[in-house]
Design a protein around this motif. Structure first.
Motif, PDB file in Angstrom:
ATOM      1  N   ASP A   1       0.851  -1.197   0.000  1.00  0.00           N
ATOM      2  CA  ASP A   1       0.000   0.000   0.000  1.00  0.00           C
ATOM      3  C   ASP A   1       0.890   1.251   0.000  1.00  0.00           C
ATOM      4  O   ASP A   1       2.111   1.162  -0.128  1.00  0.00           O
ATOM      5  CB  ASP A   1      -0.947  -0.014   1.217  1.00  0.00           C
ATOM      6  CG  ASP A   1      -0.201  -0.068   2.550  1.00  0.00           C
ATOM      7  OD1 ASP A   1       1.041   0.124   2.573  1.00  0.00           O
ATOM      8  OD2 ASP A   1      -0.864  -0.302   3.572  1.00  0.00           O
ATOM      9  N   ASP A   2       0.272   2.429   0.170  1.00  0.00           N
ATOM     10  CA  ASP A   2       1.016   3.695   0.143  1.00  0.00           C
ATOM     11  C   ASP A   2       2.101   3.758   1.216  1.00  0.00           C
ATOM     12  O   ASP A   2       3.197   4.275   0.974  1.00  0.00           O
ATOM     13  CB  ASP A   2       0.062   4.888   0.306  1.00  0.00           C
ATOM     14  CG  ASP A   2      -0.819   5.079  -0.921  1.00  0.00           C
ATOM     15  OD1 ASP A   2      -0.475   4.536  -1.990  1.00  0.00           O
ATOM     16  OD2 ASP A   2      -1.838   5.783  -0.813  1.00  0.00           O
TER      17      ASP A   2
ATOM     18  N   ALA B   1       1.404  -0.543  -7.356  1.00  0.00           N
ATOM     19  CA  ALA B   1       1.044   0.044  -6.060  1.00  0.00           C
ATOM     20  C   ALA B   1       0.670   1.515  -6.192  1.00  0.00           C
ATOM     21  O   ALA B   1      -0.184   2.015  -5.462  1.00  0.00           O
ATOM     22  CB  ALA B   1       2.189  -0.127  -5.068  1.00  0.00           C
TER      23      ALA B   1
END
Length: 158
Positions: A62-63, A141
């Motif tokens: 994820d981030d 992503a």
């Protein structure tokens, strides 16, 4: 279990998108397979659903994971063995693990070593492979273009 459209990482190959779930007969045995399209390199891979955990199939980061990757790339390199063979095997294990943070370490360490002392042809190939795996996951992503992801990785070493 993953579903069609999921973004996943297949260790040693990189990140891709599950395009289909199909039943196929291979060597006389019928099994269900994930059909994974790897956008970087435009390759398709069939992964038996029954063994996806053993091969290390996992979701894309994820981030927060992306930030952690760039933190690793900007960090100083860790100590690596001066012995080429030991260094190569340790880096190969990190790549095989499928752990993106370990792959980022390999990329960082090999780029730094290349700048300091140069790389053998085997380590140069390993660097390109690790970089490709890293970039493929960053592309999925962040949903950025491959060229942009390459530029971001390179700028982490500026």
């Amino acid at each position: 279990m993953f579903k069609i459209g999921d973004k996943v990482v297949y260790p040693m190959h990189g990140a891709g998108i599950i395009e289909a779930i199909e039943e196929k007969e291979v060597l006389g045995e019928t099994r269900q397979y994930y059909i994974l399209r790897l956008p970087v390199g435009d390759m398709k891979v069939m992964i038996p659903i029954a063994t996806c955990k053993e091969v290390g199939l996992r979701e894309v980061i994820d981030d927060d994971g992306v930030e952690r990757v760039f933190g690793i790339l900007r960090d100083k390199s860790t100590n690596m063995s001066e012995n080429w063979n030991k260094r190569y095997r340790a880096n190969l294990e990190k790549i095989k693990s499928g752990n993106i943070y370990e792959v980022a370490e390999v990329v960082r360490n090999l780029i730094n070593r290349d700048r300091e002392k140069g790389l053998s042809s085997g380590e140069r190939k390993m660097l390109e492979n690790a970089r490709q795996i890293l970039i493929s996951e960053l592309v999925l992503a962040t949903e950025m273009a491959e060229d942009n992801a390459k530029t971001m990785v390179e700028s982490a070493f500026a």
